[in-house]
Design a protein around this motif. Structure first.
Motif, short mmCIF file in Angstrom:
data_model
loop_
_atom_site.label_atom_id
_atom_site.label_comp_id
_atom_site.label_asym_id
_atom_site.label_seq_id
_atom_site.Cartn_x
_atom_site.Cartn_y
_atom_site.Cartn_z
N ALA A 13 37.09 16.87 67.27
CA ALA A 13 37.57 15.80 68.69
C ALA A 13 37.96 14.96 68.72
O ALA A 13 36.96 13.44 68.26
CB ALA A 13 35.53 16.06 69.25
N PRO A 14 39.28 15.32 68.35
CA PRO A 14 40.24 14.16 68.10
C PRO A 14 40.30 13.02 69.21
O PRO A 14 39.76 13.71 70.94
CB PRO A 14 41.28 14.77 68.74
CG PRO A 14 41.51 15.79 69.31
CD PRO A 14 40.05 16.39 69.27
N SER A 15 40.59 11.52 69.11
CA SER A 15 40.65 10.79 70.57
C SER A 15 42.44 10.69 71.00
O SER A 15 42.68 10.41 69.79
CB SER A 15 39.84 9.35 70.01
OG SER A 15 38.82 9.86 69.28
N PRO A 16 42.20 10.59 71.86
CA PRO A 16 43.94 10.82 72.42
C PRO A 16 43.68 9.76 72.10
O PRO A 16 44.57 9.30 73.72
CB PRO A 16 43.88 11.34 73.51
CG PRO A 16 42.14 11.59 74.50
CD PRO A 16 41.23 11.77 73.30
N VAL A 198 32.68 19.13 60.44
CA VAL A 198 33.50 19.35 59.60
C VAL A 198 34.53 17.86 60.60
O VAL A 198 35.00 17.79 61.28
CB VAL A 198 33.77 19.51 59.28
CG1 VAL A 198 34.76 20.10 58.04
CG2 VAL A 198 33.16 20.65 59.21
N ARG A 199 34.13 16.98 59.47
CA ARG A 199 35.45 15.28 59.91
C ARG A 199 35.76 15.02 58.95
O ARG A 199 34.98 14.62 57.82
CB ARG A 199 34.38 14.60 61.73
CG ARG A 199 33.22 14.56 60.87
CD ARG A 199 32.33 13.80 62.22
NE ARG A 199 31.06 12.74 62.01
CZ ARG A 199 30.22 12.27 62.57
NH1 ARG A 199 30.47 12.81 63.47
NH2 ARG A 199 29.25 11.48 62.28
N GLY A 200 36.44 13.72 59.24
CA GLY A 200 37.22 12.57 58.36
C GLY A 200 35.40 11.18 58.06
O GLY A 200 34.51 11.46 58.65
N1 GLU Z 1 37.12 10.93 67.99
C1 GLU Z 1 36.68 10.16 66.64
C2 GLU Z 1 37.98 10.48 66.06
O1 GLU Z 1 38.75 11.25 66.46
C3 GLU Z 1 35.93 11.66 65.99
C4 GLU Z 1 34.64 12.64 66.25
C5 GLU Z 1 34.00 13.09 65.78
O2 GLU Z 1 34.68 13.43 65.01
O3 GLU Z 1 32.94 13.33 65.66
O4 GLU Z 1 38.04 9.61 64.68
#
Ligand code: GLU
Length: 302
Positions: A13-16, A198-200
């Motif tokens: 889910a990247p933020s553009p 799974v994210r940062g």
């Molecule tokens: N959009 C968020 C970001 O790029 C990530 C959000 C998520 O993975 O929940 O940092």
């Protein structure tokens, strides 16, 4: 619980707000490999809910970079900027129980508030019992009360959060009329049936808020795994603000191999000279979430 385990569904889910850089490549790589090696789907969501900070040029650049790296997502990407109705409906569902309240406070009025660990102001409660006479609502906040949230992170281990002191009553609908990331992410993950996030680890501070929101909305809580954050020489998270270098889309294999190395997978160095298909063949066979380190680490010069 019905005892039936749902099929794995992950997402990226990247933020553009800028092009794909090493930090976001790490999140894409970790979430993709975990989904694929568990026989799951991997969804793509453009988190452009904060419209003033996002651009369609950045979104295009991210999509092109992901394609160049050989990522394949299931279904069409979801765009948060098109999902305002779903977020509004979720906020409406929270109103009857009084779980949310309108807030008239300006940023300046909150300037002296205590700070949460992530540096955001902890709401002092001014409008919690009702709007002051003569003031009108600017934002809507979630009442956190004495909520304590505990969850087991697959990489970071057991986590607990006392939301009154870690976050305070947080904003769901902002004074500028935009829905907050915390609401958008919960609504979107629930609607898409995401089972595993799974994210940062820069988002670790947000997870307890998101779990509380899931509970308030009566939707399932996914499993969480927070990947180590790539930092620059000054110890800052790579981002557009810290001038992270965009990925070299003409030569993606060395960056992918660097991401695998950063994630503790020990890829053979000669893999960097291979094509992306060969990198993914190696990665899918060798990926182990258990090898991912938990602490922040410097960005390798890829
Ligand atoms: N959009 C968020 C970001 O790029 C990530 C959000 C998520 O993975 O929940 O940092």
């Amino acid at each position: 619980m019905d005892g039936v385990k749902k099929a794995y569904r992950g997402r990226f889910a990247p933020s553009p707000t800028g092009p794909l850089h090493f930090g976001s490549l790490v999140a894409a790589t970790g979430s993709f490999l975990e989904a694929r090696t568990r026989g799951g789907e991997w969804l793509l969501r453009m988190e452009d809910v904060d419209a003033p900070r996002c651009s369609s040029a950045a979104a295009d650049a991210i999509l092109r970079a992901l394609e160049a790296c050989g990522f394949e997502w299931d279904g069409a990407p979801v765009w948060q900027s098109r999902r305002g109705e779903a977020y509004a409906a979720a906020l409406e569902r929270l109103k009857p129980g009084g779980r949310v309240f309108p807030c008239a406070c300006t940023r300046r009025e909150l300037a002296d508030s205590m700070l949460a660990p992530d540096g955001a102001a902890i709401y002092p409660g001014t409008c919690r019992g009702g709007l002051p006479v003569g003031r009108s609502a600017r934002a809507w906040r979630l009442r956190v009360g004495d909520a304590r949230i505990a969850f087991d992170d697959a990489i970071q281990g057991p986590m607990t959060s006392d939301l009154a002191t870690d976050a305070g009553d947080f904003v769901l609908l902002r004074a500028d009329g935009l829905f907050a990331y915390q609401l958008a992410v919960v609504v979107d993950d629930a609607e898409a049936g995401v089972t595993d996030v799974v994210r940062g680890a820069d988002l670790l501070q947000s997870t307890a808020r998101q779990i509380l929101l899931q509970q308030c909305l009566g939707v399932a809580t996914p499993a969480y795994a927070h990947l180590p954050v790539a930092v620059n020489a000054a110890g800052e998270k790579l981002s557009k603000q810290t001038l992270a270098r965009p990925l070299d889309v003409g030569r993606p294999a060395p960056s992918l191999v660097a991401a695998l190395d950063f994630l503790g997978q020990a890829p053979p160095p000669e893999l960097a000279a291979a094509d992306v298909a060969t990198v993914w063949d190696w990665a899918v066979v060798n990926w182990r979430l258990a090898r991912v380190p938990c602490g922040p680490a410097p960005c390798p010069v890829a």
